[in-house]
Design a protein around this motif. Structure first.
Motif, short mmCIF file in Angstrom:
data_model
loop_
_atom_site.label_atom_id
_atom_site.label_comp_id
_atom_site.label_asym_id
_atom_site.label_seq_id
_atom_site.Cartn_x
_atom_site.Cartn_y
_atom_site.Cartn_z
N ASP A 151 8.62 16.74 1.62
CA ASP A 151 8.81 16.30 0.23
C ASP A 151 7.51 15.72 -0.32
N ASN A 152 7.22 16.09 -1.55
CA ASN A 152 6.04 15.53 -2.24
C ASN A 152 6.48 14.25 -2.98
N LYS A 153 5.82 13.13 -2.66
CA LYS A 153 6.24 11.85 -3.24
C LYS A 153 5.03 10.99 -3.61
N GLU A 154 5.30 10.10 -4.57
CA GLU A 154 4.35 9.03 -4.90
C GLU A 154 4.96 7.73 -4.40
N LEU A 155 4.23 7.01 -3.55
CA LEU A 155 4.77 5.83 -2.90
C LEU A 155 3.74 4.70 -2.91
N TYR A 156 4.25 3.47 -3.05
CA TYR A 156 3.40 2.30 -2.81
C TYR A 156 3.40 2.05 -1.31
N VAL A 157 2.20 1.97 -0.72
CA VAL A 157 2.12 1.88 0.74
C VAL A 157 1.30 0.66 1.16
N HIS A 158 1.54 0.27 2.40
CA HIS A 158 0.79 -0.82 3.01
C HIS A 158 -0.64 -0.34 3.29
N PRO A 159 -1.68 -1.11 2.93
CA PRO A 159 -3.06 -0.63 3.10
C PRO A 159 -3.47 -0.43 4.56
#
Length: 731
Positions: free
Chosen positions: A88-96
């Motif tokens: 799946d192609n997604k935009e996510l806020y992630v942990h650095p």
């Protein structure tokens, strides 16, 4: 350029853009909540300056099947565009550091979307953009003219944040909030202009053009991006956007947007294929957007919210101020200048003084006088005039208001055909060092003119105090025999709610029908010796003012019973335990001097009252002498117990007494002549003279002192008056 030009410019700009400013401010308030809301999501668990770019790249490549790009937004949140291992192609806020999912971006709330479009273009597209930019530019001009007016009002740039003169609510806080939110408003306006200019392509291009070096083909394709030295040297707080290579071929490369430049980096060697710094216009555009929207800072968003709210207040308070100026504007006089017997000349920058001018004008007309009213700059000859009143404020650093700045020059050239009885009333605030300075200058120059005779000494009115003006009217009536009444014509009263006091001590009435009254405040009140008790009897709304001594936290008054005195007769009936209501009126120009080398106190009759407390304040025991005039020795007996202990403590060096009805039968001015050389020398050495008592005594004392300084130190008394070494509180 005169201050009037700036004031009228400020007004015209505000009127012409008021409706658009209201709309922009309201939408600005709403939009300020969006970055504040975003900033509270908490998608930045660690400081980005502690994380290397190589760490974030390694974590993303390990956590997801493919990484297309990621950016660091204005809140320091990392938003990654990835393909998950499920495809799946997604935009996510992630942990650095771990690349674990912290959240997903949400679409903009409809209310923010609607408000953004309204704020940017009024839903009018390019036309709306133009008007928004124009209003932003006008707001810049309003802020700049407002800055100039505040600087002038405060008396200079260095006094910009000095205490603001107390006034009515709208005027006072127009200045107070103007000082605090001036910079944010200028930034809002200037960035709005910049962003609008950018949309209309009025600024140089912000695009960056790269010239790519030919990438090296023969490389080790097993090298991981996280192992590249360049990525280990860059911390995440420097990163704005990283776009990953489209393919594993050496021809594709990393695209890095950092804070101040763009890099193209070889995906296997880490070599910089192209490096271009951002142009100034790009950086300015980015900074303008941040400053205008508050993105990335909860605190700055809050400041923008308050600044936008303050603009609404400025529009409201500015309208109130304008209405007051119009309401208090002085219209055309019924009588011409040459047929009028009484001339009223005024100087006012904000129009506040005009209310007193109009009240005096109406009172004189009711008394049957022919009155002509005009600004001080209109000063000319007056054929039938007998009396002239000058009511003026002071502006800036002791300067004349705009409508009075030519008066002193005209005074030197215009010759009056008749002698004029004059009175000068100064308006100002004791919070400014040059309190009523222009009124002082006017009074001093009038004294030099041959055809002018002083009716009453200059009176200074602090913070538009109606009590002081009413007290001056009463003194004028006593001096001239007139029956002027102005209270009905003054603006609505703003007298403070009276405080409660209890009588704790009262002496018997002495041979002069005088007694001491000691009052204790029911609640703690700050006051000093030399301040005034303002008592307002039911029979008469005009307050009566009494000089007071601060005697161990209580008020000590000396009161003489007058045959028709409403207040004095009432006070004489009070007994211990009785209650009364009154106000304390600050009288800071008659407080104990802080830097005097010596103090000479001069009083007659009940004028001794404030000195009973002032002498006790002589903690440093500087040389202090008291001169007092009364009728007989018995007149002094009620004061003696309060003064004898100060002689013992050396807070008071000597007491000089003059009795008009026994012994050598001399008045206080005659007593002063015997010590005139000593007094003149003390003045010359930095001493202060304090005078309290009747106006008749005050005038004669000043004549004696003037002669003394001319004789012994060859200087007129006015030199020391100008230096603030002569303090008076007479009635």
């Amino acid at each position: 350029m005169t201050i009037s030009i700036w004031r009228y410019s400020h007004l015209v700009l505000a009127l012409s853009s008021g409706l658009f400013l209201i709309l922009a401010s309201v939408t600005g308030i709403v939009l300020a909540f969006e970055p504040m809301q975003t900033a509270t999501n908490g998608y930045n668990p660690v400081p980005l300056n502690e994380v290397r770019l190589s760490e974030t790249i390694a974590a993303l490549q390990q956590e997801y099947d493919e990484v297309l790009s990621f950016k660091v937004d204005q809140d320091d949140y990392i938003l990654a565009n990835v393909v998950t291992k499920e495809g799946d192609n997604k935009e996510l806020y992630v942990h650095p550091k771990t690349a674990k999912v912290l959240g997903v971006p949400e679409p903009q709330h409809p209310i923010f979307s609607f408000t953004t479009n309204l704020h940017r273009s009024l839903f009018l597209k390019s036309v709306g953009r133009f008007f928004v930019g124009l209003v932003s530019f006008l707001l810049c001009l309003i802020a700049v003219t407002g800055l100039l007016l505040i600087i002038k009002r405060q008396g200079g740039l260095l006094k910009f944040f000095n205490k603001v003169q107390p006034d009515y609510f709208e005027l006072r806080y127009h200045v107070v909030l103007g000082r605090w939110f001036l910079l944010p408003i200028i930034l809002i306006a200037a960035t709005g202009v910049y962003l609008s200019a950018e949309k209309f392509s009025l600024l140089p291009s912000t695009r960056v053009t790269h010239k790519i070096m030919e990438p090296e083909d023969h490389v080790d394709e097993n090298i991981q991006a996280s192992d590249l030295t360049i990525f280990k040297e860059i911390t995440m707080d420097q990163v704005r956007l990283v776009t990953f290579p489209f393919s594993p071929f050496p021809e594709d490369y990393f695209e890095l947007s950092l804070q101040n430049r763009e890099l193209y980096v070889h995906q296997y060697t880490g070599a910089i294929l192209s490096e271009q710094p951002y142009p100034f216009t790009y950086l300015a555009s980015r900074l303008s957007l941040t400053l205008h929207t508050g993105q990335g800072s909860f605190l700055w968003s809050l400041i923008l919210l308050l600044a936008s709210s303050s603009i609404l207040f400025f529009i409201y308070s500015g309208f109130v101020m304008w209405r007051k100026r119009v309401k208090n504007s002085v219209g055309k006089s019924k009588f011409s200048k040459d047929e009028s017997s009484h001339i009223l000349l005024y100087g006012s920058e904000t129009g506040n003084t005009n209310g007193f001018v109009l009240a005096l004008q109406k009172a004189l007309i009711k008394a049957g006088k022919r009155v002509f009213v005009a600004p001080l700059n209109s000063y000319t000859t007056y054929k039938k005039a007998t009396d002239i009143f000058i009511l003026t404020s002071t502006y800036g650093e002791g300067e004349a208001p705009t409508n009075a700045n030519k008066f002193l020059d005209k005074l030197e050239t215009v010759v009056q055909p008749n002698q004029l009885n004059y009175s000068v009333i100064g308006f100002g605030s004791l919070s400014y060092p040059l309190y009523c300075q222009f009124a002082i200058d006017v009074a001093q120059n009038l004294r030099k003119q041959d055809n002018f005779k002083e009716t009453l000494p200059l009176v200074k009115i602090n913070n538009q105090a109606k009590e002081t003006f009413l007290d001056w009217i009463e003194k004028y009536n006593q001096r001239t025999g007139e029956l002027l009444s102005v209270e009905a014509y003054l603006p609505k009263s703003n007298f403070l709610k009276p405080k409660k006091f209890e009588v704790i001590f009262k002496t018997e009435v002495n041979v002069d029908r005088t007694f001491l009254l000691q009052l204790k405040p029911r609640k703690k009140i700050k006051f000093q010796s030399g301040d005034l008790l303002a008592y307002r009897p039911k029979e008469d709304q005009a307050p009566r003012l009494y000089s007071i001594a601060n005697y161990n936290g209580t008020l000590l008054l000396s009161i003489k019973i007058h045959e028709y005195g409403i207040c004095s007769r009432y006070f004489s009936t009070l007994e211990t335990g009785n209650k009364l209501k009154a106000n304390i009126q600050k009288n800071t120009h008659f407080h104990f001097p802080k830097k005097a080398t010596s103090v000479t106190c001069i009083a007659n009759g009940t004028g001794l009252a404030p000195f009973l407390g002032l002498i006790a304040e002589n903690k440093k025991r500087i040389p202090l002498n008291l001169f007092w005039g009364g009728r007989t020795k018995a007149s002094f007996q009620i004061y003696e117990p309060f003064l004898s202990k100060h002689l013992e403590s050396k807070q008071l060096q000597q007491i000089h007494l003059a009795y008009s009805q026994e012994g050598t039968k001399q008045y206080i001015q005659q007593l002063l002549k015997l010590h005139s050389k000593e007094i003149a020398e003390k003045l010359h050495n930095g001493g202060t003279i304090m005078i309290c008592g009747s106006l008749a005594m005050h005038k004669q004392v000043l004549e004696v002192l003037d002669q003394a300084t001319l004789t012994y130190i060859n200087q007129p008394l006015r030199i020391f008056e100008e230096k603030g070494q002569i303090l008076s509180d007479c009635y």
